[in-house]
Design an enzyme around this catalytic site. Structure first.
Site, PDB file in Angstrom:
ATOM      1  N   SER A  56      30.665  39.118  41.348  1.00 50.89           N
ATOM      2  CA  SER A  56      31.234  37.790  41.571  1.00 50.89           C
ATOM      3  C   SER A  56      30.590  36.749  40.656  1.00 50.89           C
ATOM      4  O   SER A  56      30.609  36.903  39.440  1.00 50.89           O
ATOM      5  CB  SER A  56      31.109  37.428  43.057  1.00 50.89           C
ATOM      6  OG  SER A  56      31.992  36.391  43.402  1.00 50.89           O
ATOM      7  N   ASP A 170      36.992  40.752  44.762  1.00 48.18           N
ATOM      8  CA  ASP A 170      35.564  40.446  44.657  1.00 48.18           C
ATOM      9  C   ASP A 170      34.677  41.645  45.005  1.00 48.18           C
ATOM     10  O   ASP A 170      34.797  42.251  46.069  1.00 48.18           O
ATOM     11  CB  ASP A 170      35.255  39.291  45.618  1.00 48.18           C
ATOM     12  CG  ASP A 170      33.895  38.662  45.379  1.00 48.18           C
ATOM     13  OD1 ASP A 170      32.899  39.407  45.337  1.00 48.18           O
ATOM     14  OD2 ASP A 170      33.834  37.431  45.241  1.00 48.18           O
TER      15      ASP A 170
END
Length: 308
Positions: A56, A170
């Protein structure tokens, strides 16, 4: 704040012998600005980063450093104000997330360049999750910002990314602190940065709505911010998005603790989870400073020698 990026400093002593580092950068939204401070402290103190694995925001900052553009990115981040952050949001009406993310990725491509991962001087891995299988995916080649965009696709907020026949989201959902991609490295130290550390009193800064009220554009921006982040107005009654994000963050913090226990790095740098909220991308200066401070503290606590 003076922003620097270097691979060594002239005053490095024989004590450090320019130790090589595998750097693991965790996910955590705007808290990821702390990664900038971590990298600054390491390079200024004679540590040479040979490998980076990031999830991320860790993938974003780590990839930009690997491309040699961290100073440029940091200067841009330090100049961001709340209204400018909101202007970067391109709404995905009817999509699988609130925000498409094309606008901010376009800005970053312009800042850094459309580089390929395999052409970077530093080995780099971005971690994402395959939405269909739930498997952890390591992205180690191809265009840097294609990989970064997949790794930052926070469910509900950013739309998933179709990448090489997979729908990716993610990486923090399966590996918030991705140590595993560095296990075969031959560096001197593995340094992991966990952005979901224990909360600390005095760090949590309440949101204050400082958007100007005198024009229609500002009112529409305020309405959007309040609809996405209702805790900015009524912290005691969180809205649907806030509940989902808090729940997701709690899950990721649990997974991070398990990963850190299974793959113990040489040094863990812990950033308190209440240092800022996931969306407060206008707070770069204090988070970079926090990253520097916590890195110095972690290295001192572990007895690592470094120049005074």
């Amino acid at each position: 704040m003076q922003v620097t990026q270097s691979t060594h400093v002239s005053h490095v002593t024989q004590a450090t012998q320019q130790k090589t580092v595998s750097l693991v950068l965790g996910g955590g939204g705007a808290r990821g600005y702390a990664h900038i401070g971590v990298i600054q402290w390491l390079t200024e103190n004679g540590y040479v980063i040979h490998n980076i694995a990031g999830t991320s925001m860790g993938a974003l900052v780590g990839g930009i450093y690997a491309a040699g553009k961290l100073s440029t990115y940091a200067e841009w981040a330090l100049a961001l104000e709340r209204l400018e952050v909101v202007r970067l949001l391109d709404l995905a009406f009817g999509g699988a997330g609130l925000i498409k993310g094309d606008r901010v990725i376009g800005v970053l491509r312009n800042l850094v360049g459309d580089v390929r991962i395999e052409d970077l001087d530093i080995a780099f891995t971005a971690v994402a999750m395959d939405l269909e299988s739930g498997k952890e995916i390591w992205l180690r080649d191809g265009l840097l910002f294609d990989a970064v965009r997949a790794s930052i696709a926070i469910p509900l907020l950013l739309t998933p990314v179709e990448y090489r026949g997979r729908m990716l989201v993610d990486g923090g959902l399966v590996n918030p602190v991705p140590i595993a991609p560095t296990l075969n490295d031959t560096t001197d130290l593995t340094v992991a940065v966990n952005l979901g550390g224990p909360a600390e009193a005095g760090l949590d800064v309440a949101i204050t709505d400082s958007l100007p009220a005198q024009n229609d554009y500002a009112r529409r921006i305020r309405a959007f911010v309040e609809s996405v982040y209702p805790q900015a107005v009524t912290p005691e009654t969180p809205g649907m998005i806030d509940v989902a994000l808090r729940s997701m963050e709690a899950m990721e913090n649990t997974i991070a603790r398990l990963k850190l226990a299974a793959y113990t790095p040489d040094i863990t740098i812990s950033i308190p989870r209440n240092a800022c909220r996931i969306h407060e991308f206008w707070r770069a200066e204090e988070l970079i400073r926090l990253g520097r401070e916590r890195t110095a503290r972690a290295f001192g606590r572990n007895g690592e020698e470094h120049p005074a």
